[in-house]
Design a protein around this motif. Structure first.
Motif, mmCIF file in Angstrom:
data_model
loop_
_atom_site.group_PDB
_atom_site.id
_atom_site.type_symbol
_atom_site.label_atom_id
_atom_site.label_comp_id
_atom_site.label_asym_id
_atom_site.label_seq_id
_atom_site.Cartn_x
_atom_site.Cartn_y
_atom_site.Cartn_z
ATOM 1 N N ALA A 8 -2.469 5.798 -1.150
ATOM 2 C CA ALA A 8 -3.158 4.811 -1.985
ATOM 3 C C ALA A 8 -4.128 4.019 -1.111
ATOM 4 O O ALA A 8 -3.721 3.430 -0.104
ATOM 5 C CB ALA A 8 -2.150 3.875 -2.639
ATOM 6 N N ILE A 9 -5.389 4.033 -1.492
ATOM 7 C CA ILE A 9 -6.439 3.367 -0.711
ATOM 8 C C ILE A 9 -6.996 2.195 -1.509
ATOM 9 O O ILE A 9 -7.322 2.323 -2.685
ATOM 10 C CB ILE A 9 -7.586 4.349 -0.406
ATOM 11 C CG1 ILE A 9 -7.060 5.617 0.260
ATOM 12 C CG2 ILE A 9 -8.659 3.688 0.458
ATOM 13 C CD1 ILE A 9 -8.078 6.753 0.284
ATOM 14 N N SER A 10 -7.097 1.035 -0.862
ATOM 15 C CA SER A 10 -7.657 -0.127 -1.549
ATOM 16 C C SER A 10 -8.496 -0.954 -0.583
ATOM 17 O O SER A 10 -8.265 -0.927 0.635
ATOM 18 C CB SER A 10 -6.540 -0.989 -2.165
ATOM 19 O OG SER A 10 -5.575 -1.325 -1.197
ATOM 20 N N GLU A 61 -7.766 6.076 10.509
ATOM 21 C CA GLU A 61 -9.224 6.103 10.424
ATOM 22 C C GLU A 61 -9.725 5.249 9.252
ATOM 23 O O GLU A 61 -10.718 4.513 9.390
ATOM 24 C CB GLU A 61 -9.704 7.546 10.277
ATOM 25 C CG GLU A 61 -11.204 7.721 10.389
ATOM 26 C CD GLU A 61 -11.751 7.407 11.774
ATOM 27 O OE1 GLU A 61 -12.944 7.063 11.859
ATOM 28 O OE2 GLU A 61 -10.981 7.475 12.755
ATOM 29 N N LEU A 62 -9.059 5.321 8.124
ATOM 30 C CA LEU A 62 -9.449 4.500 6.977
ATOM 31 C C LEU A 62 -9.269 3.020 7.282
ATOM 32 O O LEU A 62 -10.105 2.185 6.928
ATOM 33 C CB LEU A 62 -8.635 4.894 5.743
ATOM 34 C CG LEU A 62 -8.963 6.270 5.133
ATOM 35 C CD1 LEU A 62 -7.918 6.646 4.090
ATOM 36 C CD2 LEU A 62 -10.363 6.272 4.517
ATOM 37 N N GLU A 63 -8.170 2.678 7.944
ATOM 38 C CA GLU A 63 -7.915 1.277 8.287
ATOM 39 C C GLU A 63 -8.952 0.758 9.280
ATOM 40 O O GLU A 63 -9.316 -0.431 9.241
ATOM 41 C CB GLU A 63 -6.497 1.132 8.832
ATOM 42 C CG GLU A 63 -5.436 1.271 7.753
ATOM 43 C CD GLU A 63 -4.012 1.250 8.272
ATOM 44 O OE1 GLU A 63 -3.096 1.055 7.465
ATOM 45 O OE2 GLU A 63 -3.815 1.446 9.497
ATOM 46 N N ARG A 64 -9.441 1.614 10.151
ATOM 47 C CA ARG A 64 -10.509 1.196 11.074
ATOM 48 C C ARG A 64 -11.794 0.857 10.323
ATOM 49 O O ARG A 64 -12.658 0.142 10.842
ATOM 50 C CB ARG A 64 -10.782 2.296 12.111
ATOM 51 C CG ARG A 64 -9.844 2.280 13.296
ATOM 52 C CD ARG A 64 -10.397 3.093 14.468
ATOM 53 N NE ARG A 64 -10.362 4.513 14.223
ATOM 54 C CZ ARG A 64 -9.318 5.290 14.509
ATOM 55 N NH1 ARG A 64 -8.231 4.768 15.058
ATOM 56 N NH2 ARG A 64 -9.363 6.593 14.261
ATOM 57 N N GLU A 68 -7.249 -0.671 3.196
ATOM 58 C CA GLU A 68 -5.794 -0.717 3.251
ATOM 59 C C GLU A 68 -5.249 0.599 2.718
ATOM 60 O O GLU A 68 -5.739 1.124 1.713
ATOM 61 C CB GLU A 68 -5.265 -1.881 2.410
ATOM 62 C CG GLU A 68 -5.680 -3.242 2.944
ATOM 63 C CD GLU A 68 -5.119 -4.393 2.132
ATOM 64 O OE1 GLU A 68 -4.322 -4.134 1.208
ATOM 65 O OE2 GLU A 68 -5.487 -5.541 2.410
ATOM 66 N N VAL A 69 -4.244 1.134 3.392
ATOM 67 C CA VAL A 69 -3.642 2.403 2.995
ATOM 68 C C VAL A 69 -2.138 2.209 2.862
ATOM 69 O O VAL A 69 -1.474 1.742 3.780
ATOM 70 C CB VAL A 69 -3.940 3.518 4.021
ATOM 71 C CG1 VAL A 69 -3.336 4.839 3.557
ATOM 72 C CG2 VAL A 69 -5.443 3.660 4.233
ATOM 73 N N VAL A 75 6.591 2.644 -5.389
ATOM 74 C CA VAL A 75 6.466 1.559 -4.415
ATOM 75 C C VAL A 75 5.835 0.346 -5.106
ATOM 76 O O VAL A 75 5.308 0.448 -6.211
ATOM 77 C CB VAL A 75 5.575 1.962 -3.214
ATOM 78 C CG1 VAL A 75 6.201 3.100 -2.412
ATOM 79 C CG2 VAL A 75 4.167 2.319 -3.663
ATOM 80 N N THR A 76 5.876 -0.775 -4.403
ATOM 81 C CA THR A 76 5.125 -1.947 -4.845
ATOM 82 C C THR A 76 3.645 -1.704 -4.550
ATOM 83 O O THR A 76 3.278 -1.396 -3.418
ATOM 84 C CB THR A 76 5.600 -3.204 -4.094
ATOM 85 O OG1 THR A 76 6.988 -3.392 -4.322
ATOM 86 C CG2 THR A 76 4.854 -4.433 -4.563
ATOM 87 N N LYS A 77 2.812 -1.809 -5.563
ATOM 88 C CA LYS A 77 1.385 -1.566 -5.396
ATOM 89 C C LYS A 77 0.733 -2.724 -4.637
ATOM 90 O O LYS A 77 1.286 -3.810 -4.542
ATOM 91 C CB LYS A 77 0.710 -1.381 -6.755
ATOM 92 C CG LYS A 77 1.355 -0.304 -7.627
ATOM 93 C CD LYS A 77 1.406 1.030 -6.916
ATOM 94 C CE LYS A 77 2.100 2.089 -7.740
ATOM 95 N NZ LYS A 77 2.260 3.368 -6.994
ATOM 96 N N SER A 78 -0.456 -2.480 -4.108
ATOM 97 C CA SER A 78 -1.219 -3.576 -3.520
ATOM 98 C C SER A 78 -1.409 -4.663 -4.570
ATOM 99 O O SER A 78 -1.504 -4.377 -5.768
ATOM 100 C CB SER A 78 -2.587 -3.076 -3.049
ATOM 101 O OG SER A 78 -2.442 -2.096 -2.054
ATOM 102 N N LEU A 79 -1.473 -5.904 -4.117
ATOM 103 C CA LEU A 79 -1.618 -7.034 -5.032
ATOM 104 C C LEU A 79 -2.850 -6.845 -5.915
ATOM 105 O O LEU A 79 -3.948 -6.577 -5.424
ATOM 106 C CB LEU A 79 -1.737 -8.327 -4.232
ATOM 107 C CG LEU A 79 -1.655 -9.630 -5.026
ATOM 108 C CD1 LEU A 79 -0.241 -9.832 -5.590
ATOM 109 C CD2 LEU A 79 -2.033 -10.812 -4.134
ATOM 110 N N ILE A 80 -2.667 -6.985 -7.231
ATOM 111 C CA ILE A 80 -3.774 -6.870 -8.177
ATOM 112 C C ILE A 80 -4.300 -8.288 -8.408
ATOM 113 O O ILE A 80 -3.753 -9.055 -9.190
ATOM 114 C CB ILE A 80 -3.307 -6.215 -9.494
ATOM 115 C CG1 ILE A 80 -2.684 -4.841 -9.196
ATOM 116 C CG2 ILE A 80 -4.474 -6.076 -10.468
ATOM 117 C CD1 ILE A 80 -1.959 -4.222 -10.375
#
Length: 206
Positions: A8-10, A61-64, A68-69, A75-80
């Motif tokens: 999951a990418i945000s 690489e995405l975090e660089r 956020e990955v 799971v608990t999703k990233s905060l909406i």
């Protein structure tokens, strides 16, 4: 063809809401590959299928690139979060960032959506999330048990009001921990709240 896994990418939580930069979008395509399947989810994350053996390298690489990955699935999703239209300080941007850091990616019995709104306008639609936080001046209200899917959509119920910034993250993580420990199998959070009762969860949230 090797085994694939979803990630999951945000984008980072920021003024203006869930904003990807053009460069980040280009980098996502470059890093995960042009043949990867990418899905836009209802919780403001991109799901991408990547080779399992490259997952950690892709994550780094995405975090660089400022993204956020987190794991996909149960799971608990990233905060909406909202767009912080009242401004960073008034809408509690730093609090939202800290809350996201504390909750994103925790394994749960069923996918868990947590919403945040910096004011009573509630532009992030917090009351149809499993758990929601609404900033009211310098305090926070916590709601639980919202349900957005199906024909029996329901609004979250007020669990606690007047919560301080220091109390907020411990209260939310206590609710998540209690859900993980006491859910029946893959019980959805909305059903869990109705079974356990609001009063019992109020004790857990302190």
């Amino acid at each position: 063809m090797g085994e694939k896994v979803k990630i999951a990418i945000s984008p980072a939580i920021q003024l203006g809401g869930s904003l990807f930069t053009p460069n980040q979008l280009v980098q996502i395509g470059t890093i995960i590959g042009t043949d990867a399947k990418v899905e836009m989810t209802t919780f403001k994350q991109l799901y991408a299928e990547v080779p399992i053996e490259r997952r950690e390298a892709i994550k780094e690489e995405l975090e660089r690139n400022g993204l956020e990955v987190n794991p996909a699935g149960f799971v608990t999703k990233s905060l909406i979060a909202c767009n912080f239209c009242k401004g960073a300080e008034e809408a509690g941007l730093e609090t939202a960032k800290a809350l996201n850091q504390a909750i994103a990616g925790i394994e749960t019995p069923a996918p868990l959506k947590i919403g945040y709104a910096g004011c009573a306008l509630g532009t992030s639609e917090p009351l149809i999330k499993d758990i929601s936080v609404i900033k009211m001046r310098d305090k926070f209200n916590i709601y639980v048990g919202g349900e957005s899917k199906g024909l029996k959509t329901s609004f979250a119920k007020l669990l606690r009001e007047g919560v301080t910034e220091e109390q907020l993250i411990p209260a939310i993580t206590a609710i998540i921990d209690y859900y993980k420990e006491h859910a029946k199998g893959k019980e959805k959070f909305n059903k869990f709240v109705n079974r356990i009762s609001l009063e019992q969860l109020q004790e857990i949230a302190g």
